[in-house]
Scaffold this motif. Structure first.
Motif, PDB file in Angstrom:
ATOM      1  N   ASN A 164       0.779  -1.253  -0.127  1.00 30.32           N
ATOM      2  CA  ASN A 164      -0.134  -0.142   0.039  1.00 30.32           C
ATOM      3  C   ASN A 164       0.884   1.235  -0.061  1.00 30.32           C
ATOM      4  O   ASN A 164       1.852   1.392   0.960  1.00 30.32           O
ATOM      5  N   ASP A 165       0.623   2.218  -0.938  1.00 29.33           N
ATOM      6  CA  ASP A 165       1.405   3.384  -0.813  1.00 29.33           C
ATOM      7  C   ASP A 165       1.104   4.103   0.384  1.00 29.33           C
ATOM      8  O   ASP A 165       2.125   5.452   0.565  1.00 29.33           O
ATOM      9  N   THR A 166       0.106   4.232   1.153  1.00 27.06           N
ATOM     10  CA  THR A 166      -0.050   5.023   2.385  1.00 27.06           C
ATOM     11  C   THR A 166      -0.023   4.009   3.719  1.00 27.06           C
ATOM     12  O   THR A 166      -0.850   2.998   3.306  1.00 27.06           O
ATOM     13  N   PRO A 167       0.494   4.056   4.663  1.00 29.34           N
ATOM     14  CA  PRO A 167       0.404   3.334   5.666  1.00 29.34           C
ATOM     15  C   PRO A 167      -0.805   3.393   6.581  1.00 29.34           C
ATOM     16  O   PRO A 167      -1.249   4.477   6.433  1.00 29.34           O
ATOM     17  N   GLY A 168      -1.076   2.253   7.360  1.00 36.41           N
ATOM     18  CA  GLY A 168      -1.946   2.572   8.227  1.00 36.41           C
ATOM     19  C   GLY A 168      -1.694   3.110   9.593  1.00 36.41           C
ATOM     20  O   GLY A 168      -0.772   2.867  10.175  1.00 36.41           O
ATOM     21  N   VAL A 169      -2.260   4.301   9.958  1.00 37.33           N
ATOM     22  CA  VAL A 169      -1.919   5.025  10.984  1.00 37.33           C
ATOM     23  C   VAL A 169      -2.739   4.721  12.430  1.00 37.33           C
ATOM     24  O   VAL A 169      -3.930   4.736  12.503  1.00 37.33           O
ATOM     25  N   LEU A 170      -1.876   4.126  13.172  1.00 37.24           N
ATOM     26  CA  LEU A 170      -2.560   3.870  14.612  1.00 37.24           C
ATOM     27  C   LEU A 170      -2.177   4.868  15.567  1.00 37.24           C
ATOM     28  O   LEU A 170      -1.511   5.650  15.103  1.00 37.24           O
ATOM     29  N   TRP A 171      -2.949   4.889  16.709  1.00 37.71           N
ATOM     30  CA  TRP A 171      -2.356   5.916  17.679  1.00 37.71           C
ATOM     31  C   TRP A 171      -2.021   5.233  18.729  1.00 37.71           C
ATOM     32  O   TRP A 171      -2.199   4.211  19.160  1.00 37.71           O
ATOM     33  N   PRO A 172      -0.730   5.856  19.416  1.00 35.76           N
ATOM     34  CA  PRO A 172      -0.221   5.342  20.569  1.00 35.76           C
ATOM     35  C   PRO A 172      -1.464   5.211  22.038  1.00 35.76           C
ATOM     36  O   PRO A 172      -2.167   5.916  21.910  1.00 35.76           O
ATOM     37  N   GLU A 173      -1.160   4.328  22.641  1.00 41.14           N
ATOM     38  CA  GLU A 173      -2.192   4.033  23.503  1.00 41.14           C
ATOM     39  C   GLU A 173      -1.848   4.800  24.756  1.00 41.14           C
ATOM     40  O   GLU A 173      -3.030   5.236  25.418  1.00 41.14           O
ATOM     41  N   MET A 174      -0.908   5.004  25.166  1.00 39.22           N
ATOM     42  CA  MET A 174      -0.593   6.062  26.254  1.00 39.22           C
ATOM     43  C   MET A 174      -1.579   5.557  27.833  1.00 39.22           C
ATOM     44  O   MET A 174      -1.771   6.392  28.265  1.00 39.22           O
ATOM     45  N   SER A 175      -1.476   4.172  27.841  1.00 42.47           N
ATOM     46  CA  SER A 175      -2.443   3.845  28.782  1.00 42.47           C
ATOM     47  C   SER A 175      -1.781   3.850  30.370  1.00 42.47           C
ATOM     48  O   SER A 175      -2.425   4.152  31.334  1.00 42.47           O
ATOM     49  N   ASP A 176      -0.584   4.000  30.385  1.00 37.02           N
ATOM     50  CA  ASP A 176       0.327   4.299  31.659  1.00 37.02           C
ATOM     51  C   ASP A 176       1.260   5.523  31.442  1.00 37.02           C
ATOM     52  O   ASP A 176       1.639   5.729  30.387  1.00 37.02           O
ATOM     53  N   GLN A 177       1.398   6.135  32.522  1.00 39.80           N
ATOM     54  CA  GLN A 177       2.177   7.395  32.445  1.00 39.80           C
ATOM     55  C   GLN A 177       3.552   7.352  31.928  1.00 39.80           C
ATOM     56  O   GLN A 177       4.093   8.044  31.216  1.00 39.80           O
ATOM     57  N   GLU A 178       4.265   6.092  32.304  1.00 40.10           N
ATOM     58  CA  GLU A 178       5.508   5.909  31.953  1.00 40.10           C
ATOM     59  C   GLU A 178       5.856   5.781  30.477  1.00 40.10           C
ATOM     60  O   GLU A 178       6.626   6.302  29.825  1.00 40.10           O
ATOM     61  N   GLY A 179       4.754   5.288  29.871  1.00 38.39           N
ATOM     62  CA  GLY A 179       4.759   4.879  28.518  1.00 38.39           C
ATOM     63  C   GLY A 179       4.603   6.203  27.868  1.00 38.39           C
ATOM     64  O   GLY A 179       5.217   6.387  26.729  1.00 38.39           O
ATOM     65  N   ALA A 180       3.764   7.045  28.158  1.00 41.77           N
ATOM     66  CA  ALA A 180       3.599   8.449  27.636  1.00 41.77           C
ATOM     67  C   ALA A 180       4.770   9.090  27.580  1.00 41.77           C
ATOM     68  O   ALA A 180       5.276   9.809  26.864  1.00 41.77           O
ATOM     69  N   TYR A 181       5.532   9.159  28.926  1.00 47.47           N
ATOM     70  CA  TYR A 181       6.823   9.752  28.859  1.00 47.47           C
ATOM     71  C   TYR A 181       7.869   9.274  27.998  1.00 47.47           C
ATOM     72  O   TYR A 181       8.514  10.028  27.394  1.00 47.47           O
ATOM     73  N   ARG A 182       7.850   8.000  27.601  1.00 51.69           N
ATOM     74  CA  ARG A 182       8.939   7.412  27.034  1.00 51.69           C
ATOM     75  C   ARG A 182       8.579   7.797  25.673  1.00 51.69           C
ATOM     76  O   ARG A 182       9.387   7.981  24.718  1.00 51.69           O
ATOM     77  N   MET A 194       3.261  17.711  25.890  1.00 52.85           N
ATOM     78  CA  MET A 194       3.892  17.520  27.364  1.00 52.85           C
ATOM     79  C   MET A 194       4.945  18.211  27.727  1.00 52.85           C
ATOM     80  O   MET A 194       5.642  18.722  26.771  1.00 52.85           O
ATOM     81  N   ASP A 195       4.906  18.970  28.754  1.00 45.41           N
ATOM     82  CA  ASP A 195       5.758  19.989  29.264  1.00 45.41           C
ATOM     83  C   ASP A 195       7.327  19.477  29.385  1.00 45.41           C
ATOM     84  O   ASP A 195       7.537  18.155  29.994  1.00 45.41           O
ATOM     85  N   SER A 196       8.079  20.060  28.450  1.00 40.88           N
ATOM     86  CA  SER A 196       9.485  19.457  28.286  1.00 40.88           C
ATOM     87  C   SER A 196      10.306  19.212  29.503  1.00 40.88           C
ATOM     88  O   SER A 196      11.250  18.251  29.557  1.00 40.88           O
TER      89      SER A 196
END
Ligand code: G4P
Length: 287
Positions: A164-182, A194-196
């Motif tokens: 496919n010439d365009t990818p399927g875009v998923l969203w990050p889940e960010m279900s836990d705070q550590e994951g969101a920070y990473r 997020m605050d730098s």
């Protein structure tokens, strides 16, 4: 911490991807090798059904090689899953990916019966880069829109595979705070989400603990800073992020530190590791 990031327009992405997956033979999920768990969307597992699934651990050039090997072992324990570290910018790195697709779908890849592959993943993991490298030319950049539309075209890679010439875009889940920070530390979710300074503290704390020698080496420090705050102050002084009066501007120091981290200037760094396996003996030790 508040995350000012919500991909509301991605609500239909899963439905569209599910529809497309029915018509393809192999799913190529692009992950960021520095954070393969947090840069995945775990709903994909249900959508792909029994289709072969290749997890590309992209940006391998930026990640800790030992940790990446551990991730490959971990992923390949899952049924129907193969994992491949690579740098999507390098054409030579994509050759094993082609071979893997051919090996996973041996009945296709013939004239008139090509292997149909699609690339999926969250924003900024390198999906467009991978498609461009595989195609040998620049296709449209899809940004963070759900790009699985009726206008999707197939690109013939001239090796028995169409993509496919365009990818399927998923969203990050960010279900836990550590994951969101990473995700924020890697640059996957954008600096205005997020605050730098908080992200800089998070990354600083992790690096001081996990990669102390890279920190002292990069900034020419005699001693390891005792806290993430001290680290940002030292980085700010080193990089000239000063406010009036010669004080370090912490926010600018954090932004500069994160830019360095993302560009790999401190060295090859992974932001998360697979959890150590719990053995029967370990379980027995628990009172
Ligand atoms: P996406 O389609 O998944 O949203 O990601 P995209 O290909 O646009 O890549 C996001 C960023 O990651 C780009 O950098 C791209 O150059 C970089 N990138 C992709 N693959 C690799 C890789 O294997 N190694 C490294 N080090 N970087 C990679 P950018 O700064 O946003 O854009 P640009 O400077 O390349 O224009």
């Amino acid at each position: 911490m508040t995350i000012r990031w919500f991909p509301g327009h991605m609500g239909k992405a899963l439905e569209q991807i599910e529809e497309l997956i029915k018509r393809i033979d192999v799913v190529i999920e692009v992950l960021d090798a520095r954070l393969p768990f947090s840069s995945s969307n775990h709903k994909l597992a249900a959508l792909r059904r029994t289709k072969p699934w290749i997890k590309v651990l992209n940006k391998h050039d930026l990640a800790d090689q030992v940790v990446t090997k551990a991730w490959v072992r971990e992923f390949e324990l899952q049924s129907g899953v193969r994992a491949l570290p690579l740098s999507a910018k390098k054409h030579a790195d994509t050759k094993p990916l082609i071979k893997l697709c051919q090996g996973l779908v041996p009945k296709r890849g013939k004239p008139g019966m090509p292997i149909r592959a699609m690339v999926v993943g969250i924003p900024n993991v390198g999906k467009s880069t991978l498609i461009n490298t595989l195609a040998g030319r620049n296709m449209a950049k899809v940004g963070d829109r759900p790009a699985v539309t009726t206008t999707t075209q197939l690109i013939d890679l001239h090796n028995g595979i169409v993509l496919n010439d365009t990818p399927g875009v998923l969203w990050p889940e960010m279900s836990d705070q550590e994951g969101a920070y990473r995700l924020a530390a890697s640059g996957a979710i954008g600096d205005n989400a997020m605050d730098s300074t908080s992200v800089g503290y998070f990354a600083g704390e992790y690096l001081l603990r996990r990669y102390p020698e890279l920190v002292t080496g990069r900034y020419g420090l005699q001693e390891l800073p005792g806290s993430p705050h001290d680290l940002l102050v030292a980085v700010g002084r080193r990089l000239g992020c000063l406010a009036g009066g010669g004080e370090v501007d912490l926010n600018r120091a954090a932004e500069a530190f994160l830019r360095e981290l993302r560009a790999g200037r401190l060295g090859r760094i992974s932001l998360e590791e697979p959890l150590p396996a719990v053995t029967v003996a370990d379980e027995g030790d628990v009172e």
